[in-house]
Design a protein around this motif. Structure first.
Motif, PDB file in Angstrom:
ATOM      1  N   GLY A  36       0.821  -1.206   0.000  1.00 54.17           N
ATOM      2  CA  GLY A  36       0.000   0.000   0.000  1.00 54.17           C
ATOM      3  C   GLY A  36       0.849   1.247   0.000  1.00 54.17           C
ATOM      4  N   PRO A  37       0.228   2.408  -0.159  1.00 53.61           N
ATOM      5  CA  PRO A  37       0.979   3.663  -0.239  1.00 53.61           C
ATOM      6  C   PRO A  37       1.783   3.980   1.008  1.00 53.61           C
ATOM      7  N   GLN A  38       1.289   3.576   2.193  1.00 54.69           N
ATOM      8  CA  GLN A  38       2.037   3.858   3.419  1.00 54.69           C
ATOM      9  C   GLN A  38       3.361   3.096   3.438  1.00 54.69           C
ATOM     10  N   ASP A  40       4.934   2.027   0.670  1.00 60.63           N
ATOM     11  CA  ASP A  40       5.737   2.608  -0.410  1.00 60.63           C
ATOM     12  C   ASP A  40       6.446   3.879   0.052  1.00 60.63           C
ATOM     13  N   PRO A  52       6.670  -5.690   1.453  1.00 60.20           N
ATOM     14  CA  PRO A  52       5.263  -6.077   1.532  1.00 60.20           C
ATOM     15  C   PRO A  52       5.136  -7.540   1.949  1.00 60.20           C
TER      16      PRO A  52
END
Length: 270
Positions: A36-38, A40, A52
């Motif tokens: 997810g973006p957090q 990344d 991940p």
């Protein structure tokens, strides 16, 4: 060479704050979390390896462990921080949801301990389990969560006795309310939610405040680390009079639930 800490659920409020404190004190951090973006966003953070990984997926956990060992010479600290909660009466709870809470909070942590246990032995390092006040006290409307955290504490207290002879520490932290996911809410048609998002929190701490207490406990190698005033008082009252604690908890939790539409509460950070 900097020591290495692995933090599961490391993109959450407490995980991120604790990772930052560790790095500020000379640690290299490995963050395990769902994609997810957090996650990344952490890839560009110095002294950080963001991977991940669903810790309930044995193949994914093995692959992550291999990547970590390729990049780091030792694993000195494993922080078992990943967790979910379930909100609502047990009579409204499905068994699959109950099992899901245990899969993440308990079996995910056990799988990590199994995978990284030999590495921690070699470094004479530390297992640090993030439990909860609900890990040593009852908590109405969170039966699955409390059950999983009680199991987590029982596992790491027992593991402590086995690993002490190998120079390994097994520490247990018990935060009270931490405001980490206040905009998360409870998913529609499900009682599963991220901890730290409840509106019924009492004397909630910021993730940074909780992480500071956690780091002090780690430095002192404290077997049990209560985090926050509620945690300290709960531990004291429950040891002194379990019946009194249960009555106080019911007054705080069930009374608030009765005032909400449908008699339901929202997630909190215990």
């Amino acid at each position: 060479m900097k020591p290495t800490a692995i933090i599961s659920g490391g993109t959450g409020g407490l995980g991120q704050a604790f990772g930052a404190i560790l790095r500020a004190n000379g640690w290299f951090t490995v963050i395990l979390c769902l994609p997810g973006p957090q996650l990344d966003a952490l890839r560009s953070t110095p002294d950080t390896l963001a991977i991940p990984c669903d810790i309930t997926d044995s193949a994914a956990l093995l692959e992550a462990a291999q990547v970590i060992r390729e990049h780091r010479p030792s694993i000195d600290l494993v922080v078992y921080n990943a967790g979910i909660t379930h909100i609502g009466p047990f009579t409204h709870q499905t068994l699959p949801d109950h099992r899901k809470v245990f899969e993440v909070n308990y079996f995910g942590a056990v799988a990590m301990a199994k995978e990284f246990g030999p590495d921690v032995r070699r470094s004479k390092g530390t297992h640090l389990a993030i439990s909860s006040v609900a890990g040593f006290c009852p908590l109405a409307l969170r039966t699955a969560y409390a059950g999983s955290k009680h199991a987590l504490e029982g596992f790491f207290k027992s593991l402590r006795s086995e690993e002490r002879q190998h120079g390994v520490s097994c520490l247990i932290a018990a935060p009270s309310f931490i405001a980490t996911n206040t905009d998360a809410g409870t998913p529609k048609n499900s009682g599963i939610a991220r901890p730290g998002s409840a509106s019924d929190q009492v004397d909630a701490m910021t993730p940074a405040q909780a992480a500071e207490t956690l780091y002090r406990g780690l430095k002192r190698r404290r077997d049990f680390i209560p985090i926050g005033r509620v945690a300290r008082l709960s531990n004291w009252i429950n040891r002194l009079s379990p019946g009194l604690y249960q009555r106080l908890m019911e007054r705080a939790i069930l009374a608030q639930a009765s005032q909400k539409p449908g008699g339901q509460t929202t997630p909190h950070g215990l």
